[in-house]
Design a protein around this motif. Structure first.
Motif, PDB file in Angstrom:
ATOM      1  N   PHE A 148       0.814  -1.221   0.000  1.00 22.35           N
ATOM      2  CA  PHE A 148       0.000   0.000   0.000  1.00 22.35           C
ATOM      3  C   PHE A 148       0.846   1.271   0.000  1.00 22.35           C
ATOM      4  N   PRO A 149       1.679   1.512   1.045  1.00 23.82           N
ATOM      5  CA  PRO A 149       2.504   2.727   0.994  1.00 23.82           C
ATOM      6  C   PRO A 149       3.578   2.664  -0.087  1.00 23.82           C
ATOM      7  N   ALA A 150       4.053   1.447  -0.382  1.00 23.12           N
ATOM      8  CA  ALA A 150       5.111   1.319  -1.388  1.00 23.12           C
ATOM      9  C   ALA A 150       4.621   1.735  -2.769  1.00 23.12           C
ATOM     10  N   ALA A 151       3.378   1.393  -3.104  1.00 27.51           N
ATOM     11  CA  ALA A 151       2.820   1.784  -4.401  1.00 27.51           C
ATOM     12  C   ALA A 151       2.674   3.301  -4.493  1.00 27.51           C
ATOM     13  N   LEU A 152       2.231   3.940  -3.412  1.00 34.63           N
ATOM     14  CA  LEU A 152       2.128   5.405  -3.399  1.00 34.63           C
ATOM     15  C   LEU A 152       3.503   6.040  -3.585  1.00 34.63           C
ATOM     16  N   ALA A 153       4.498   5.483  -2.908  1.00 36.79           N
ATOM     17  CA  ALA A 153       5.865   6.006  -3.043  1.00 36.79           C
ATOM     18  C   ALA A 153       6.375   5.830  -4.463  1.00 36.79           C
ATOM     19  N   ALA A 154       6.065   4.695  -5.080  1.00 36.23           N
ATOM     20  CA  ALA A 154       6.501   4.453  -6.455  1.00 36.23           C
ATOM     21  C   ALA A 154       5.880   5.461  -7.409  1.00 36.23           C
ATOM     22  N   GLY A 155       4.616   5.827  -7.176  1.00 32.90           N
ATOM     23  CA  GLY A 155       3.978   6.839  -8.014  1.00 32.90           C
ATOM     24  C   GLY A 155       4.690   8.176  -7.920  1.00 32.90           C
ATOM     25  N   TRP A 156       5.091   8.545  -6.702  1.00 33.53           N
ATOM     26  CA  TRP A 156       5.832   9.800  -6.520  1.00 33.53           C
ATOM     27  C   TRP A 156       7.205   9.719  -7.184  1.00 33.53           C
ATOM     28  N   LEU A 157       7.887   8.588  -7.005  1.00 31.02           N
ATOM     29  CA  LEU A 157       9.210   8.417  -7.612  1.00 31.02           C
ATOM     30  C   LEU A 157       9.126   8.420  -9.138  1.00 31.02           C
ATOM     31  N   GLY A 158       8.062   7.796  -9.679  1.00 34.81           N
ATOM     32  CA  GLY A 158       7.887   7.792 -11.129  1.00 34.81           C
ATOM     33  C   GLY A 158       7.706   9.183 -11.673  1.00 34.81           C
ATOM     34  N   GLY A 159       6.929  10.032 -10.964  1.00 33.01           N
ATOM     35  CA  GLY A 159       6.741  11.407 -11.405  1.00 33.01           C
ATOM     36  C   GLY A 159       8.017  12.228 -11.317  1.00 33.01           C
ATOM     37  N   LYS A 160       8.892  11.897 -10.362  1.00 36.06           N
ATOM     38  CA  LYS A 160      10.118  12.675 -10.162  1.00 36.06           C
ATOM     39  C   LYS A 160      11.271  12.203 -11.042  1.00 36.06           C
ATOM     40  N   PHE A 161      11.428  10.883 -11.175  1.00 35.14           N
ATOM     41  CA  PHE A 161      12.593  10.344 -11.880  1.00 35.14           C
ATOM     42  C   PHE A 161      12.247   9.647 -13.197  1.00 35.14           C
ATOM     43  N   GLY A 162      10.970   9.471 -13.469  1.00 38.66           N
ATOM     44  CA  GLY A 162      10.558   8.773 -14.689  1.00 38.66           C
ATOM     45  C   GLY A 162      10.145   7.348 -14.392  1.00 38.66           C
ATOM     46  N   ALA A 163       9.034   6.941 -15.007  1.00 42.89           N
ATOM     47  CA  ALA A 163       8.493   5.602 -14.733  1.00 42.89           C
ATOM     48  C   ALA A 163       9.467   4.505 -15.138  1.00 42.89           C
ATOM     49  N   VAL A 172       7.991  -3.620  -4.041  1.00 43.83           N
ATOM     50  CA  VAL A 172       8.074  -3.315  -5.482  1.00 43.83           C
ATOM     51  C   VAL A 172       6.888  -3.822  -6.287  1.00 43.83           C
ATOM     52  N   MET A 173       6.072  -4.702  -5.702  1.00 41.95           N
ATOM     53  CA  MET A 173       4.983  -5.337  -6.454  1.00 41.95           C
ATOM     54  C   MET A 173       3.987  -4.318  -6.993  1.00 41.95           C
ATOM     55  N   GLY A 174       3.494  -3.434  -6.123  1.00 37.33           N
ATOM     56  CA  GLY A 174       2.516  -2.453  -6.573  1.00 37.33           C
ATOM     57  C   GLY A 174       3.101  -1.434  -7.519  1.00 37.33           C
ATOM     58  N   GLY A 175       4.327  -0.999  -7.238  1.00 35.85           N
ATOM     59  CA  GLY A 175       4.956   0.029  -8.065  1.00 35.85           C
ATOM     60  C   GLY A 175       5.188  -0.410  -9.492  1.00 35.85           C
ATOM     61  N   ILE A 176       5.677  -1.649  -9.663  1.00 38.41           N
ATOM     62  CA  ILE A 176       5.992  -2.100 -11.019  1.00 38.41           C
ATOM     63  C   ILE A 176       4.711  -2.256 -11.845  1.00 38.41           C
ATOM     64  N   GLN A 177       3.621  -2.658 -11.227  1.00 36.86           N
ATOM     65  CA  GLN A 177       2.360  -2.784 -11.952  1.00 36.86           C
ATOM     66  C   GLN A 177       1.754  -1.422 -12.253  1.00 36.86           C
ATOM     67  N   ALA A 178       1.770  -0.529 -11.260  1.00 43.12           N
ATOM     68  CA  ALA A 178       1.175   0.792 -11.439  1.00 43.12           C
ATOM     69  C   ALA A 178       1.913   1.602 -12.492  1.00 43.12           C
ATOM     70  N   LEU A 179       3.241   1.607 -12.425  1.00 41.93           N
ATOM     71  CA  LEU A 179       4.020   2.412 -13.367  1.00 41.93           C
ATOM     72  C   LEU A 179       4.035   1.803 -14.758  1.00 41.93           C
ATOM     73  N   SER A 180       3.885   0.488 -14.858  1.00 39.28           N
ATOM     74  CA  SER A 180       3.751  -0.135 -16.181  1.00 39.28           C
ATOM     75  C   SER A 180       2.471   0.366 -16.851  1.00 39.28           C
ATOM     76  N   ARG A 181       1.386   0.430 -16.082  1.00 39.02           N
ATOM     77  CA  ARG A 181       0.109   0.914 -16.615  1.00 39.02           C
ATOM     78  C   ARG A 181       0.209   2.368 -17.050  1.00 39.02           C
ATOM     79  N   SER A 182       0.821   3.214 -16.223  1.00 39.84           N
ATOM     80  CA  SER A 182       0.886   4.637 -16.557  1.00 39.84           C
ATOM     81  C   SER A 182       1.862   4.903 -17.710  1.00 39.84           C
ATOM     82  N   MET A 183       2.977   4.192 -17.746  1.00 44.78           N
ATOM     83  CA  MET A 183       3.932   4.367 -18.839  1.00 44.78           C
ATOM     84  C   MET A 183       3.305   3.962 -20.164  1.00 44.78           C
ATOM     85  N   TYR A 184       2.581   2.846 -20.156  1.00 42.64           N
ATOM     86  CA  TYR A 184       1.905   2.384 -21.373  1.00 42.64           C
ATOM     87  C   TYR A 184       0.852   3.383 -21.819  1.00 42.64           C
ATOM     88  N   ALA A 185       0.139   3.985 -20.869  1.00 41.63           N
ATOM     89  CA  ALA A 185      -0.893   4.965 -21.211  1.00 41.63           C
ATOM     90  C   ALA A 185      -0.302   6.166 -21.935  1.00 41.63           C
TER      91      ALA A 185
END
Length: 420
Positions: free
Chosen positions: A285-300, A337-350
Motif C-alpha cells: 500500500f505505501p510502497a505503491a504510493l511512493a513508487a507513483g511519486w518516484l515515477g513522477g520525479k525520476f521517470g516511470a 516493489v509489487m505495486g509500483g511495477i504494476q502501477a508504473l507499467s500501466r501509466s507508462m503504457y498509457a
C-alpha cells in the motif's frame, strides 16, 4: 488538482479497492483450498488440481483472445465505462453465487468460478483504459499508483476479516469454518458492488455522450482493430514496451503464483505463508504510493527497471532461504516493489498508446498479461524436474527479469504520443 478532478480520480481508484477483494479472498486465498476440500472432496487431488487449472486456463485464454476486440468496440462507441460496469455486474453475481454451491458440486463451482474470472478480467480491461479519461498526462504515474495502493489495502483489509471469520466463526455467529468461507465469498460480492458505485456516479469518459449503438460499435471496432494490427509494426515504442512488459510481468506473475507453492516445497508452515501474503498486501500500500511519486520525479522507466532488479535479487536470495523468518523477509521485499511495477507499467503504457484508442490498446496490454502467466511457471517446473531442486527452479525466473529490463531500456518513454 481541481476538486472535480480529485473526486473523479478517487472514484476511479476506489474500483481497485473494490475488485482486489476478489483477487485476495477468492482467487489467491479461499477458492483453491475450498475447491479441493469441500466442492471436489470426492475427486482425487490430481483431478481437482486438473479442473482448477482448466478453469484458470480457459478464463485467461478467453479474455486474452477477446480483449482487443472488445476494447476496439468500446473505443469506437464510447462504451468503456458501460462495458466495465457490465462485466463487473456479472463478476459480482458469480462471486455471490459461490455462496450457493453445495458440498460435492465441483462442476458447478468450476463453471461459476470460470464465468466470474472471465468477467473480472474483462472489467479490468476497461478500468485500466479509463485512466486516460480521469488523469492528465503529468498525473498518470500518481493516479495509477493510487489505484494499486488502494487495491492492496482494500483487498488486504477484507481478506484479514475473512481469515478471522474462518479462524473464529463463532465471533460472527457462524456455525463452522465451512460456513465462514461461504459467507466470505458473499462479503466479497457485497464489497465489490458497494465500492463500484463511485465509478458509476462520478467517472465520465470522453465521448460518452456521443455513443454509438452496439452493432455500429462492433463494426467500427473490428475495422479499427484491423487498422491497428496493420500499423502496429510502425509504433515502435508501443510494441517494444509490450515485449519488455511480457517478459518482466511474466516474472512478476510467476513469483506471485508460485511463492506459496515454493514455500510449501521448503516445508514451511501454511499459516506462515498466509501471514506473509497478508503482510505483502499491507506493505504494498505505501510502497505503491511512493513508487507513483518516484515515477513522477525520476521517470516511470527508471523506477520500473530498479523494481525489476529488486525482483531478480529477491529470486536469487530466496534460493538460499533456510527458515520461515526468511520467507517473511522475502514477502517484505516483494511488497516494496509489487505495486509500483504494476502501477508504473500501466501509466507508462498509457503515455505511449495512440489517443482515442485506450481500451483497444489496453486490450493488448491485458492480453499479454494473461499470456504472461504461462512461461515462468513452466520454466520453474522444467528446471525443478531437471535439477531435482526447488531452490534452483526459482533462479530461472531471473532470466525473464533480465531480458525484460534489457528490452525496456531501449523504450523511449518521452517519445511523442502516436496518432493512428
Amino acid at each position: 488538482m481541481a476538486d472535480t478532478n480529485r473526486k473523479t480520480i478517487y472514484a476511479w481508484a476506489l474500483y481497485d479497492w473494490a475488485n482486489s477483494a476478489y483477487t485476495t479472498t477468492v482467487m489467491a486465498g479461499f477458492f483453491p483450498v475450498f475447491f479441493k476440500q469441500y466442492w471436489a472432496n470426492d475427486l482425487t487431488a490430481n483431478e481437482s488440481t486438473f479442473w482448477l487449472g482448466v478453469a484458470n486456463a480457459v478464463a485467461g485464454l478467453v479474455i486474452a483472445l477477446v480483449a482487443p476486440v472488445l476494447g476496439a468496440m468500446a473505443d469506437q462507441g464510447g462504451l468503456k465505462k458501460q462495458m466495465m460496469l457490465s462485466f463487473t455486474s456479472l463478476a459480482v453475481v458469480m462471486t455471490a453465487a459461490l455462496f450457493l454451491v453445495n458440498e460435492g458440486q465441483w462442476l458447478m463451482a468450476v463453471l461459476v468460478y470460470l464465468f466470474g474470472a472471465i468477467a473480472f478480467s474483462g472489467a479490468n480491461v476497461f478500468y485500466d483504459a479509463l485512466i486516460v479519461d480521469v488523469a492528465e498526462q503529468h498525473e498518470l504515474d500518481r493516479v495509477s499508483a493510487l489505484g494499486y495502493a488502494l487495491g492492496y489495502i482494500g483487498g488486504g483489509i477484507l481478506f484479514a476479516v475473512n481469515v478471522v471469520m474462518t479462524l473464529h466463526p463463532d465471533w460472527f455467529l457462524l456455525a463452522d469454518k465451512v460456513e465462514a468461507v461461504r459467507w466470505s465469498f458473499l462479503t466479497v460480492a457485497i464489497w465489490w458492488a458497494l465500492f463500484t458505485i463511485p465509478v458509476a456516479l462520478f467517472v465520465q469518459e470522453a465521448g460518452e455522450t456521443g455513443r454509438k449503438g452496439l452493432l455500429a460499435s462492433a463494426k467500427a471496432g473490428f475495422h479499427q482493430l484491423g487498422d491497428t494490427l496493420h500499423h502496429l509494426r510502425s509504433l515502435r515504442q508501443v510494441w517494444l514496451f509490450l515485449i519488455a512488459y511480457f517478459l518482466y510481468i511474466d516474472g512478476v506473475n510467476t513469483v506471485a503464483h508460485m511463492a506459496v507453492d515454493y514455500g510449501l516445497s521448503l516445508e514451511f508452515n501454511s499459516d506462515v505463508l498466509i501471514a506473509a501474503l497478508l503482510m505483502t498486501q499491507f506493505i504494498a500500500f505505501p510502497a505503491a504510493l511512493a513508487a507513483g511519486w518516484l515515477g513522477g520525479k525520476f521517470g516511470a522507466k527508471r523506477v520500473i527497471i530498479v523494481s525489476i532488479c529488486i525482483y531478480a535479487l529477491a529470486c536469487i536470495w530466496s534460493s538460499t532461504m533456510q527458515n520461515e523468518n526468511d520467507f517473511y523477509w522475502l514477502a517484505a521485499a516483494i511488497g516494496l516493489v509489487m505495486g509500483g511495477i504494476q502501477a508504473l507499467s500501466r501509466s507508462m503504457y498509457a503515455r505511449l498508446i495512440p489517443k482515442g484508442q485506450a481500451a483497444e490498446f489496453f486490450g493488448f496490454f491485458n492480453m499479454l498479461g494473461k499470456f504472461a502467466t504461462v512461461f515462468g511457471p513452466l520454466l520453474m517446473g522444467v528446471a525443478s524436474v531437471l535439477s531435482g531442486s526447488a531452490r534452483f527452479s526459482i533462479l530461472v525466473i531471473v532470466v525473464l527479469f533480465a531480458a525484460g529490463a534489457i528490452v525496456l531500456y531501449y523504450v523511449d518513454e518521452k517519445g511523442q504520443k502516436p496518432e493512428v
